[in-house]
Motif scaffolding. Sequence first.
Motif, mmCIF file in Angstrom:
data_model
loop_
_atom_site.group_PDB
_atom_site.id
_atom_site.type_symbol
_atom_site.label_atom_id
_atom_site.label_comp_id
_atom_site.label_asym_id
_atom_site.label_seq_id
_atom_site.Cartn_x
_atom_site.Cartn_y
_atom_site.Cartn_z
ATOM 1 N N GLU A 299 0.839 -1.183 0.040
ATOM 2 C CA GLU A 299 -0.119 -0.073 -0.042
ATOM 3 C C GLU A 299 0.779 1.265 -0.042
ATOM 4 O O GLU A 299 1.733 1.409 0.790
ATOM 5 N N ALA A 304 -1.454 4.297 3.686
ATOM 6 C CA ALA A 304 -1.068 3.389 5.003
ATOM 7 C C ALA A 304 -1.253 4.417 6.182
ATOM 8 O O ALA A 304 -1.725 4.014 7.141
ATOM 9 N N MET A 319 0.538 -4.472 3.593
ATOM 10 C CA MET A 319 -0.684 -4.544 4.450
ATOM 11 C C MET A 319 -1.299 -5.847 4.347
ATOM 12 O O MET A 319 -1.258 -6.414 3.215
ATOM 13 N N TYR A 321 -5.037 -7.322 4.928
ATOM 14 C CA TYR A 321 -6.304 -7.154 5.314
ATOM 15 C C TYR A 321 -7.263 -8.131 5.705
ATOM 16 O O TYR A 321 -6.905 -9.234 4.842
#
Length: 377
Positions: A299, A304, A319, A321
Amino acid sequence: MTFSAVRGAKTLTLLLLVSSVAACGLPRSGPHKREIFAGSFEKQGDAFVVPVNRFVSRVTAVTPAFGFNSNFRSADLIGSDVIAAGDTLGITVFENVRDDPLLGNSGQRVSSLDQVQVDGQGYIYVPYAGRIRAAGQTPDGLRQAITRKLDTQTPDPQVSVQRLAGDGSSVTVSGAVGSQGVFPIERPTRTLSAMLARAGGTSVPVETAIVRVTRNGNTSQIWLQDLYDNPALDIALRPGDVIVIEEDDRSFVALGATGHQTRIQFETQNVSAIEALAQVGGLNTQLADPKGVFVLRDEPAEIANSLLGRTDLVGDQRMVYVLDLTRPTGLFEARDFMIRDGDTVYVTEAPFVQWQKTLSAITGATSAANQASNVGN
């Protein structure tokens, strides 16, 4: 050998086999959920693990922004009969003399000059009229100019000028179209959509087709679907435009307990997490943990920092998720969270699957121990 000794041998063999299986590790499609969390920044890892919610979906929803700049949008339609350098003209002169015409042979009152090429400076040459500026004029304006030049040498000449399709007012169309080539800008093909139709339309799905136009060294691009949906994007063409149709090459990778583990190309401009799972056959009902759907992404620092409430991050950040489809809003979050180019969608295996594999390994080890014991007996 006594019964106790045989039983002890079987037990020892079983323990050795189970220990061997445990040492080698049970087969699996990837890391467990706890192993992914163990690599988080909070646990001295190098990735930020972020549960998906409305805020996360909104901040990370980045779609490639395409559109024509003002130089393209402000261009007016060119006159379909304006002559340009490189065009080819057909010129006919009718003289009102029979015995000694200026251009033709004796008794020839009509003279035709076919395939008269407008040179790079925009001029043509007509016998007895000399070098005449043609570029920028309409056929009627050029007709009058030729008439004035010849009128002093032959009585009341009648001149006609026809602009033929040539290289002067033309564009190049290539890429994923029905027919690639150089096409003249004519009255029916003065706009982008009309020229694409002239070239046979696109050979890739409209939803993933990108139109790129280069003019005077400047390039802009739009989604073909946006061109069809918004007439304001149907720009006027200019001589020398280069039009290229390409298919969207964005993709993501699906791994783990999904229906298929593969690389998937985007089928629409936007793909949500729930659509991405559907494209690979959904979750594997025999293996998948619906609480462990992960999207891995590099990201940009700007996003971020916004997500994490920080300002010190620099450069791309790893990142992870997390989507929990068992939550009351889990499917809604998966519907709203957008997948981006280069993402990895990974689904972990359910905990009971590892238990099944362990039991299977133990059962297999026991059977092997019994067989070994029988052979020994």
